[in-house]
Design a protein around this motif. Structure first.
Motif, mmCIF file in Angstrom:
data_model
loop_
_atom_site.group_PDB
_atom_site.id
_atom_site.type_symbol
_atom_site.label_atom_id
_atom_site.label_comp_id
_atom_site.label_asym_id
_atom_site.label_seq_id
_atom_site.Cartn_x
_atom_site.Cartn_y
_atom_site.Cartn_z
ATOM 1 N N ASN A 1 23.289 55.667 40.554
ATOM 2 C CA ASN A 1 22.955 54.453 39.808
ATOM 3 C C ASN A 1 22.903 54.666 38.301
ATOM 4 O OD1 ASN A 1 22.780 52.888 42.094
ATOM 5 N ND2 ASN A 1 20.644 53.456 42.448
ATOM 6 N N TYR A 2 23.353 55.824 37.853
ATOM 7 C CA TYR A 2 23.297 56.114 36.422
ATOM 8 C C TYR A 2 24.067 55.036 35.655
ATOM 9 C CZ TYR A 2 23.490 58.820 32.108
ATOM 10 O OH TYR A 2 23.357 59.242 30.808
ATOM 11 N N GLN A 3 23.432 54.528 34.630
ATOM 12 C CA GLN A 3 23.997 53.388 33.904
ATOM 13 C C GLN A 3 24.746 53.814 32.646
ATOM 14 O OE1 GLN A 3 23.387 49.819 34.697
ATOM 15 N NE2 GLN A 3 23.087 50.914 36.638
ATOM 16 N N TYR A 4 25.877 53.188 32.428
ATOM 17 C CA TYR A 4 26.632 53.430 31.197
ATOM 18 C C TYR A 4 26.471 52.259 30.244
ATOM 19 C CZ TYR A 4 28.391 57.574 33.367
ATOM 20 O OH TYR A 4 28.452 58.815 33.933
ATOM 21 N N GLN A 5 26.866 52.478 29.014
ATOM 22 C CA GLN A 5 26.780 51.425 28.004
ATOM 23 C C GLN A 5 27.609 50.212 28.446
ATOM 24 O OE1 GLN A 5 24.508 51.778 25.536
ATOM 25 N NE2 GLN A 5 25.611 52.581 23.767
ATOM 26 N N ASP A 6 27.166 49.048 28.023
ATOM 27 C CA ASP A 6 27.899 47.836 28.384
ATOM 28 C C ASP A 6 29.261 47.775 27.699
ATOM 29 O OD1 ASP A 6 25.851 46.775 29.992
ATOM 30 O OD2 ASP A 6 24.769 46.115 28.208
ATOM 31 N N GLY A 7 29.329 48.384 26.545
ATOM 32 C CA GLY A 7 30.576 48.257 25.785
ATOM 33 C C GLY A 7 31.103 49.594 25.321
ATOM 34 N N SER A 8 32.292 49.527 24.761
ATOM 35 C CA SER A 8 32.931 50.714 24.231
ATOM 36 C C SER A 8 33.637 50.306 22.939
ATOM 37 C CB SER A 8 33.922 51.243 25.268
ATOM 38 O OG SER A 8 34.620 52.350 24.776
ATOM 39 N N LEU B 1 34.528 43.926 12.352
ATOM 40 C CA LEU B 1 35.119 45.251 12.189
ATOM 41 C C LEU B 1 34.181 46.253 11.534
ATOM 42 C CD1 LEU B 1 38.493 44.107 10.571
ATOM 43 C CD2 LEU B 1 37.864 44.011 12.977
ATOM 44 N N ASN B 2 34.308 47.466 12.036
ATOM 45 C CA ASN B 2 33.808 48.619 11.285
ATOM 46 C C ASN B 2 35.058 49.291 10.724
ATOM 47 O OD1 ASN B 2 32.813 51.915 12.402
ATOM 48 N ND2 ASN B 2 32.749 51.043 10.362
ATOM 49 N N VAL B 3 35.142 49.364 9.404
ATOM 50 C CA VAL B 3 36.319 49.960 8.758
ATOM 51 C C VAL B 3 35.901 51.220 8.009
ATOM 52 C CG1 VAL B 3 38.067 49.612 6.949
ATOM 53 C CG2 VAL B 3 37.538 47.760 8.552
ATOM 54 N N ALA B 4 36.695 52.266 8.138
ATOM 55 C CA ALA B 4 36.439 53.477 7.354
ATOM 56 C C ALA B 4 37.766 54.090 6.940
ATOM 57 C CB ALA B 4 35.631 54.481 8.169
ATOM 58 N N VAL B 5 37.880 54.434 5.685
ATOM 59 C CA VAL B 5 39.084 55.087 5.178
ATOM 60 C C VAL B 5 38.680 56.480 4.705
ATOM 61 C CG1 VAL B 5 40.968 54.968 3.497
ATOM 62 C CG2 VAL B 5 40.073 52.868 4.531
ATOM 63 N N ASN B 6 38.860 57.439 5.597
ATOM 64 C CA ASN B 6 38.401 58.797 5.302
ATOM 65 C C ASN B 6 39.126 59.428 4.118
ATOM 66 O OD1 ASN B 6 36.805 58.433 7.523
ATOM 67 N ND2 ASN B 6 37.858 59.905 8.834
ATOM 68 N N SER B 7 40.363 58.984 3.889
ATOM 69 C CA SER B 7 41.147 59.583 2.789
ATOM 70 C C SER B 7 40.468 59.426 1.431
ATOM 71 C CB SER B 7 42.523 58.922 2.702
ATOM 72 O OG SER B 7 43.155 58.934 3.940
ATOM 73 N N GLY C 1 43.348 55.267 7.903
ATOM 74 C CA GLY C 1 42.255 54.318 8.050
ATOM 75 C C GLY C 1 41.896 54.059 9.501
ATOM 76 N N LEU C 2 40.708 53.538 9.665
ATOM 77 C CA LEU C 2 40.174 53.301 11.002
ATOM 78 C C LEU C 2 39.484 51.949 11.051
ATOM 79 C CD1 LEU C 2 39.038 54.312 13.820
ATOM 80 C CD2 LEU C 2 37.124 55.248 12.543
ATOM 81 N N ILE C 3 39.790 51.195 12.107
ATOM 82 C CA ILE C 3 39.024 49.973 12.392
ATOM 83 C C ILE C 3 38.392 50.172 13.758
ATOM 84 C CG2 ILE C 3 39.160 47.498 12.908
ATOM 85 C CD1 ILE C 3 41.643 47.330 11.181
ATOM 86 N N ARG C 4 37.119 49.831 13.885
ATOM 87 C CA ARG C 4 36.495 49.895 15.206
ATOM 88 C C ARG C 4 35.774 48.597 15.519
ATOM 89 N NH1 ARG C 4 34.653 56.158 15.707
ATOM 90 N NH2 ARG C 4 36.640 56.807 16.596
ATOM 91 N N VAL C 5 35.888 48.225 16.790
ATOM 92 C CA VAL C 5 35.265 46.986 17.256
ATOM 93 C C VAL C 5 34.600 47.262 18.591
ATOM 94 C CG1 VAL C 5 35.671 44.561 17.832
ATOM 95 C CG2 VAL C 5 37.217 45.724 16.256
ATOM 96 N N TRP C 6 33.397 46.724 18.763
ATOM 97 C CA TRP C 6 32.754 46.804 20.074
ATOM 98 C C TRP C 6 33.455 45.854 21.044
ATOM 99 C CZ3 TRP C 6 29.409 50.088 22.106
ATOM 100 C CH2 TRP C 6 28.523 50.793 21.278
ATOM 101 N N PRO D 1 46.691 51.271 18.398
ATOM 102 C CA PRO D 1 45.374 51.066 19.003
ATOM 103 C C PRO D 1 44.949 52.253 19.877
ATOM 104 C CG PRO D 1 47.037 49.805 20.179
ATOM 105 C CD PRO D 1 47.740 50.445 19.024
ATOM 106 N N TYR D 2 43.679 52.426 19.984
ATOM 107 C CA TYR D 2 43.091 53.423 20.888
ATOM 108 C C TYR D 2 41.974 52.699 21.617
ATOM 109 C CZ TYR D 2 41.454 57.992 22.458
ATOM 110 O OH TYR D 2 41.094 59.079 23.218
ATOM 111 N N THR D 3 42.168 52.514 22.919
ATOM 112 C CA THR D 3 41.330 51.570 23.655
ATOM 113 C C THR D 3 40.225 52.272 24.445
ATOM 114 O OG1 THR D 3 42.578 51.676 25.720
ATOM 115 C CG2 THR D 3 43.456 50.226 24.012
#
Lengths: 533, 536
Positions: free
Chosen positions: B316-323, B380-386, B400-405, B451-453
């Protein structure tokens, strides 16, 4: 980061890693500075199609491992480097479903019989010739290895000396590899196979003067090993061998300058301005032109060296593009109905029915265009090693002979990247009907330009320099540099543009170490080593 | 002949597995680490994902425990011989709002205060008091709540009252256990945008802001809002560092060696068998840094004595609702933003929020995700490491990186949607959204976007079940002494000699090194080890 080492190596490719491990073991405090974020350069493995699918985009054959000095000297198996030696080594099928030719590994004597039978379906003469030659090579291979794992000694390139022993006319030494194959074999099917296998080794098939190079091809064919979990595990093993000895490795450190002190290489400068001193030597397995013209600088070289380096030719031999396919099913060849091993051979030639098609294919490449015939040498490593693909799926990697990176514009390469796999798959389906688009989960195409940008394999030439008569053996890269030394005291060269060239051999790194050991009075352990090199 | 006998065998070469191995090796133990993948590091994964020469951190990007976590010091992971270097961007975070305003979080808290004051002086002052107060307690909290085997959550409440914490502070209250981060923000702050900025920070840390009970972690989280660091050369460099450290202590790491079975004799874990039927033996212990399902259901023999109540907890171990849905971008330039007219610092901010304007926006997304709906309007969460690391792209270009829940399971049909053209549609939607905020940056400046899903996450790193990079739900039922289950929270399992040291244990995923460090404490206790490391 320490500011001073005995030895500094520019570039963490397989040759740099090899040299580093030996130097550190010999007591020199050594560091490697690598431009990229990963070690190993072209011994790389990538999940470029989809997660869980591994593809060796460069080196796939690991054919030298029986000899490969660091593998044995540093016990790389303990460091996780493991190999598989597939029984069916190479196969070619045909679009009309004719019987395939399958060549088997040389470790078991009975395999020669299987190989013979397979070739004899098309020509008993070819079967006799090939098996006879391959058996003779078994006797000679350790001698060939001595040539390989020593600095080049003469001006003929060495390997051609064996022709008379094998009953091949000596005048073919200066002919093309194609001429040697044509002399030896008669059947169209087997010649197609031999042409293609030769091409994987690098030299352009019709280049005059390279006949002797076929010896290397005789030697390593059917010695092909596959690295468990990706060829990159060898890079890991080599780096850890060095680290275990005490070596340091710095990634993301691009070297921009070789520092000179009274004409002697005294250190390096990184892109961020950091300088690191080399008490004894600097060795580079970065591209030769970048090393000599950019890092050392023309102003510090003699007119001869500047001219030699500038004239050094890169491509058309050895220029490859790679395809990578994540698959639902492994290819099921029409020809497999005659021999199921067709579907489980390590190296499989697909897309060529005749020798003329291979010739046309290579002529396209050397004329600066992507071959019209999208045929390839392919590997489906997941057939042996579950690490290569998720359960029940397969990963295929293949090589195309390709034009030089500079022959096409960036936009043209993008176009090739986007379309050539489709062309390949359409052709593939004629050989293996299940190889439809639907069987492909994801695909990736790796161009010569990618290789140049990513690995600094200029022009996408995986040997970092053409194989041509005046660039092999003692002439590689040019006579004045062939002994791994440069005219700058304390600066050595250890890239694949040196004898014996690239590939997963560690040869250049090992030979360079021998020269350094001589110059600095290090112990010459190999002189008493039973392997003889 | 290959050596097959070790003191300890560790399953999984993620950051926790490798850190524990290094401690044990440095203590003189003979250790073997077995990794399923070709590369070490697990989520410390950097690849040229879009195009060659553009390095992308596919998983871990933000390292917020540098300088706080004892493992960095004990194992000398920063600087020195094998260590990494971190960038510490002066403008850590920022939010850009639809009305053209922007807010920035700085390493210099005076500047943070000034930025917040433009929205609400009162809130800025509150934030400053909160931050200062947390700083005063930070070492204590780090030592007791992160880098120590977990205590019962009820004991924390008791401790708060025993130490009379409530009398000494304005913000720490036992009742934080019964409220959400949103509630906490509503109680103490008045301005929507400030609340959104702070909630965004929590969400990127993996905390859903509407989950009751998580407010207890919130002040502590805010104490390190100025400690977001970028591993130079890519997050994978930290993995290289750990690996080289291991090698220096003669620890062997075998890649491409999936463990198939944990060998159990007389109720004790004595070794493992890899996929190729090789057996390796461990005199002292086997430690698993991977997920519970693989460890207990796949690897343990069927007759292993797992008490029913524990098996139930495992099942029954629970995981996060989102990724996360990520868009990785190879770009021609570093974007700048229209809102720079309002606050020029926004152009220098590393971790950006483009889209969350108020707490309701979070709630809407959390609700969508729990209903297995992909948020129609991605925030969006945006980060440009460069901007801080020139090695991650060619000169003059940027990564660059965009992340979305998003949910892992879409519309109740499983994660398969993430393998369809929908991922490209959603990629475009994200890029369109980003474009709206930029003043110099359009789709045409993107050389390649890929994309990376959530499905990619779980297929690449199979122990991140359901694409959950926290490796288990962040909720009171699954944190501290409840993680992964009340009966296994002390890093031990019902199988003698089998330990847990991965992110399914307290504290959780993220590059905290907490699981490894705490497992080490449990192991040191059991085996009477000399503790050469810094005890905190």
């Amino acid at each position: 980061m320490k500011k001073e080492y005995d030895a500094i190596i520019i570039g963490g490719g397989s040759m740099g890693l090899t040299l580093g491990a030996y130097l550190q073991r010999a007591g020199m405090e050594t560091a490697i500075f690598e431009r990229r974020w990963e070690e190993g350069s072209a011994i790389c493995t990538s999940e470029c199609t989809a997660p869980g699918f591994l593809h060796n985009l460069h080196a796939n054959f690991c054919e030298f491992m029986d000899w490969h000095p660091p593998y044995h000297d540093f016990k790389l198996e303990e460091l996780g480097v493991r190999m598989i030696y597939p029984e069916a080594q190479a196969a070619i099928g045909f679009s009309d479903g004719r019987p395939p030719i399958v060549l088997y590994s040389v470790e078991k004597p009975e395999n020669f019989k299987k190989t013979h039978e397979s070739i004899a379906q098309y020509s008993k003469h070819d079967a006799d010739t090939y098996v006879g030659l391959r058996k003779q090579i078994l006797e000679l291979q350790d001698v060939i290895a001595v040539n390989y794992y020593n600095p080049p000694q003469d001006t003929t390139g060495g390997r051609g000396d064996f022709f008379p022993m094998l009953g091949i006319p000596s005048d073919l030494i200066t002919a093309s590899c194609k001429a040697v194959i044509d002399y030896l074999y008669e059947s169209s099917e087997f010649k197609t196979m031999m042409y293609r296998i030769l091409q994987e080794f690098g030299p352009a098939l019709e280049m005059e003067g390279l006949g002797a190079m076929i010896m290397g091809n005789f030697w390593i064919s059917l010695n092909w090993r596959m690295m468990v979990g990706g060829t990159h595990t060898l890079a890991h093993g080599l780096e850890m061998a060095g680290v275990r000895e005490g070596m340091d490795f710095y990634e993301n450190c691009e070297v921009v300058k070789v520092l000179l002190d009274n004409g002697r290489a005294s250190g390096i400068q990184l892109k961020d301005g950091t300088q690191i001193k080399a008490r004894k030597l600097v060795a580079s397995n970065a591209d030769i032109k970048a090393t000599m013209l950019d890092m050392v600088g023309e102003e510090n070289l003699s007119e001869t060296w500047v001219r030699r380096v500038k004239n050094y030719r890169i491509g058309y031999s050895n220029v490859l593009a790679s395809t990578a396919l994540a698959l639902h099913e492994a290819p099921d060849y029409k020809s497999a109905k005659y021999n199921p091993d067709m579907n489980k051979a390590f190296y499989t030639i697909v897309g060529f029915d005749t020798p003329e098609e291979i010739l046309q294919y290579i002529r396209d490449g050397v004329s600066g265009r992507m071959p019209g015939i999208a045929g390839a040498g392919t590997w489906v490593n997941s057939l042996w090693d579950p690490n290569y693909a998720p359960k029940g799926k397969h990963s295929l990697t293949g090589w195309f002979f390709a034009p030089k990176a500079s022959d096409l514009t960036i936009e043209e390469w993008d176009e090739v990247k986007a379309t050539y796999n489709d062309k390949f798959i359409q052709r593939f389906e004629k050989w293996a009907p299940n190889m439809t688009r639907d069987n492909v989960i994801a695909d990736y195409f790796y161009t010569p330009l990618d290789q140049e940008l990513e690995m600094r394999l200029m022009e996408g030439d995986f040997q970092n320099g053409s194989y041509m008569p005046n660039q092999t053996g003692h002439n590689r890269p040019f006579p004045e540099a062939s002994q791994y030394r440069t005219e700058i005291e304390g600066l050595y060269l250890c890239g694949p543009y040196m004898h014996p060239g690239g590939g997963v051999s560690s040869g250049v790194g090992y030979n360079c170490f021998k020269v350094v050991a001589h110059d600095f009075g290090l112990e010459k352990f190999w002189e008493n080593h039973p392997r003889g090199f | 002949m290959e050596n097959t006998k070790y003191d300890a065998i560790i399953i999984g070469a993620g950051h926790n597995g490798m850190a524990l191995a290094t401690y044990l090796g440095k203590s003189g133990w003979k250790v073997l680490v077995l990794e399923r993948r070709l590369e070490e590091g697990g989520g410390l994964c950097t690849e040229q994902y879009t195009r060659v020469e553009f390095n992308h951190n596919l998983h871990s990007n933000y390292h917020t425990f540098v300088g706080l976590c004892p493992v960095y010091d004990d194992l000398e992971l920063v600087g020195g011989r094998d260590g990494v270097s971190y960038a510490h961007p002066p403008v850590q975070m920022g939010s850009i709002f639809e009305d053209g305003t922007a807010m920035t979080i700085h390493t210099d808290m005076k500047k943070t205060h000034a930025s917040m004051s433009r929205f609400s002086k009162k809130d800025a002052d509150t934030f400053q008091r909160l931050y200062k107060e947390v700083k005063g307690f930070q070492d204590l909290m780090i030592g007791t709540l992160m880098y120590a085997p977990p205590i019962d959550v009820n004991d924390i409440t008791k401790a708060l009252s025993i130490w009379k914490v409530e009398d000494k502070t304005e913000f720490f209250r036992a009742r934080l256990r019964s409220i959400s981060i949103n509630d906490f923000l509503d109680k103490h702050f008045e301005h929507d945008k400030i609340k959104a900025m702070l909630a965004f920070h929590a969400s990127i840390c993996g905390y859903f802001t509407d989950v009751v009970g998580l407010a207890i972690s919130f002040p502590f989280m805010l104490g390190k809002i100025d400690n977001w660091r970028l591993c130079l050369g890519g997050a994978h460099r930290l993995a290289h560092t750990l690996w080289r450290k291991m090698r220096r202590y003669d620890i062997t790491l075998r890649m491409a060696s999936p463990v198939q079975k944990i060998l159990v004799e007389n109720g004790k874990a004595v070794g493992v068998q890899t996929y190729d039927d090789q057996e390796f033996y461990a005199d002292k212990l086997v430690a698993s840094s991977i997920d519970l399902g693989q460890t207990f259901n796949d690897m343990l023999p069927e007759d292993a004595a797992i008490p029913k109540e524990i098996q139930l907890e495992i099942d029954n171990y629970q995981y996060q609702d989102g990724s996360f849905f990520s868009v990785h971008m190879a770009m021609d330039k570093i974007p700048t933003y229209k809102a720079a007219e309002f606050d020029p610092d926004i152009n220098n901010a590393w971790v950006l929020n483009l889209g969350f304007e108020r707490l309701e926006d979070f709630n809407q997304d959390w609700e969508d995700i729990r209903n297995k709906k992909v948020p129609a309007n991605p925030k969006l969460n945006v980060a440009v490491n460069s901007m801080f690391d020139s090695t991650d792209a060619p000169d003059g270009k940027a990564t660059g990186l965009i992340r979305v829940w998003v949910p892992y399971d879409v519309d109740g049909k499983g994660p398969g949607t993430w393998n369809t053209s929908f991922k490209d549609v959603y990629t475009n939607r994200c890029i369109l959204k980003m474009e709206k905020y930029c003043d110099n940056f359009t789709r045409d400046d993107i050389i390649q976007a890929k994309p990376y899903t959530p499905l990619d996450i779980s297929e690449k790193l199979v122990n991140m079940v359901n694409g959950d990079w926290m490796m288990g739900k962040i909720s009171e039922e699954n944190l501290m002494g409840n993680r992964p289950s009340p009966l296994m929270s002390q890093y031990k399992t019902p199988i003698d000699g089998l330990y847990l040291c991965g992110s399914t244990t307290h504290p959780h995923g993220f590059i905290t090194f907490g699981p490894a460090y705490n497992a080490l404490k449990a192991i040191a206790e059991d085996f009477g080890m000399d503790r050469w490391w810094e005890e905190i």
